[in-house]
Design an enzyme around this catalytic site. Structure first.
Site, PDB file in Angstrom:
ATOM      1  N   GLY A  20       0.825  -1.208   0.000  1.00 58.40           N
ATOM      2  CA  GLY A  20       0.000   0.000   0.000  1.00 58.40           C
ATOM      3  C   GLY A  20       0.852   1.247   0.000  1.00 58.40           C
ATOM      4  N   HIS A  21       0.185   2.381   0.151  1.00 56.78           N
ATOM      5  CA  HIS A  21       0.859   3.683   0.105  1.00 56.78           C
ATOM      6  C   HIS A  21       1.001   4.315   1.482  1.00 56.78           C
ATOM      7  CE1 HIS A  21      -0.202   4.357  -4.452  1.00 56.78           C
ATOM      8  NE2 HIS A  21       0.467   3.243  -4.224  1.00 56.78           N
TER       9      HIS A  21
END
Length: 396
Positions: free
Chosen positions: A244-245
């Site tokens: 993810g970010h």
């Protein structure tokens, strides 16, 4: 040595969630099974109308109500769970799996798959939501014209909400959205989507107060948790993120007139192989937005590309902002006990606004390495102080 004084951040008052008061043994709940309204757990029969009918009866009940979804797979189109209701204690207990249409076009332009609006005292417990988003992701990654996609689960303009033990898989767009709500507890949630799936944020919070996110695992193609304008008194604890970010405040400042973000605590988080760890980002253009009184505490980074980052020059596609500076004011952000490894040389990057530099940034007991060596830090228009062991050497 004595630590720095931490920002005064009130823990949201969510105690009454711990036992959802209406579901104590003395409160008899009216029972509504989706099977009674024609739902079929075969994964094929469209059960949309059955779920809507069960909701209508539970919402009209003057006593606490439980909607039960047994084991099995239930095929659903868009369901709108509309309030206000006659009671303030509805439990949606899911033991099975809710499956979105396999053809992404069916709900792709609907904005939401399952949406609760204007409800008070609703709990969603257990079960799995399967958004079947892979087809839409492929369409988007091919560059064709595609629908924007539907958020799997949204609560909007609602109060006193609990989401516990829910798994959300492969959403077309965001997995869970909390918008315009007060007093929300999300606990024991598992979000899962491919690391390259576009815009599949795990949990997105905006325009909401008193939201708590606890004991959850989030792996997705975008932010694990994204925090939008108008969020205050947000508490995130014991969250594992990756892929993810990262956990992101922002992007802020997209609009020139925008509510700010304040009183946010992120505590005991682990990031594994993520693009970012703890991020604040704002558009590089004028806005009256702000982010203040933020505490990032006890975080572990495992091979994270940007473990600590403030980016106030966000300008996707270099459109509508080149040559401008961010008007978002960022102040009083504390990073305490942040350890682990960076996948890039610069592990701490504060790229703040020229017009409104970041103020009150505090680094305390930060140790980040790159290839087993001390990482580097980069500061632009950022002011604050460091104490205790801080590695990379502070550039504030």
């Amino acid at each position: 040595m004595a630590g720095l004084p931490l920002p005064m951040i009130p823990r949201p008052i969510t105690l009454f969630f711990i036992v959802f008061f209406a579901f104590s043994p003395s409160a008899k709940a009216a029972q509504f099974s989706v099977l009674s309204y024609g739902a079929k757990p075969d994964g094929k029969t469209d059960s949309t109308k059955a779920f809507a009918a069960a909701w209508a009866h539970a919402c009209a009940s003057t006593q606490p109500a439980t909607i039960s979804v047994p084991k099995g797979s239930f095929s659903l189109g868009q369901v709108r769970f509309q309030g206000p209701c006659k009671n303030r204690a509805i439990l949606l207990r899911i033991d099975g799996t809710l499956v979105a249409p396999s053809d992404y076009k069916v709900i792709g332009n609907a904005k939401n798959w399952l949406i609760f609006e204007h409800v008070n005292g609703v709990a969603v417990s257990g079960g799995t939501l399967d958004g079947q988003g892979a087809g839409l992701w492929s369409c988007k990654n091919s560059g064709k014209g595609c629908p924007r996609g539907a958020t799997s689960l949204e609560f909007t303009n609602s109060n006193n909400i609990a989401i516990t033990g829910l798994a959300s898989l492969n959403s077309q767009l965001f997995h869970i959205v909390i918008n315009g709500c007060q007093n929300v507890k999300v606990q024991g949630v598992k979000v899962s989507a491919a690391g390259n799936s576009p815009n599949t944020d795990g949990i997105h919070v905006q325009s909401s107060t008193g939201v708590t996110i606890l004991n959850s695992r989030i792996g997705t193609g975008d932010d694990c948790v994204s925090i939008g304008p108008g969020t205050s008194s947000l508490w995130i604890e014991n969250v594992a993120c990756g892929p993810g970010h990262g956990i992101s405040i922002g992007s802020l400042g997209k609009e020139s007139q925008e509510a700010g973000v304040q009183n946010v605590t992120v505590k005991t988080a682990t990031f594994t192989g993520t693009q970012n760890g703890l991020r604040i980002k704002s558009w590089g253009r004028p806005s009256n937005g702000f982010a203040r009184d933020i505490l990032f505490q006890h975080a572990v980074m495992n091979n994270v590309q940007n473990p600590i980052v403030i980016d106030q020059n966000y300008c996707p596609g270099e459109k509508n902002c080149p040559g401008q500076v961010s008007g978002v004011k960022i102040s009083d952000v504390t990073y305490q006990d942040i350890h682990g490894s960076s996948a890039t040389e610069v592990a701490v990057k504060f790229d703040c606004s020229k017009k409104y530099p970041c103020t009150g940034i505090k680094l305390e007991d930060v140790k980040l390495t790159y290839k087993n060596q001390p990482a580097e830090a980069s500061c632009s228009n950022a002011g604050g102080l460091a104490s205790g062991l801080v590695q990379p050497t502070s550039c504030l």
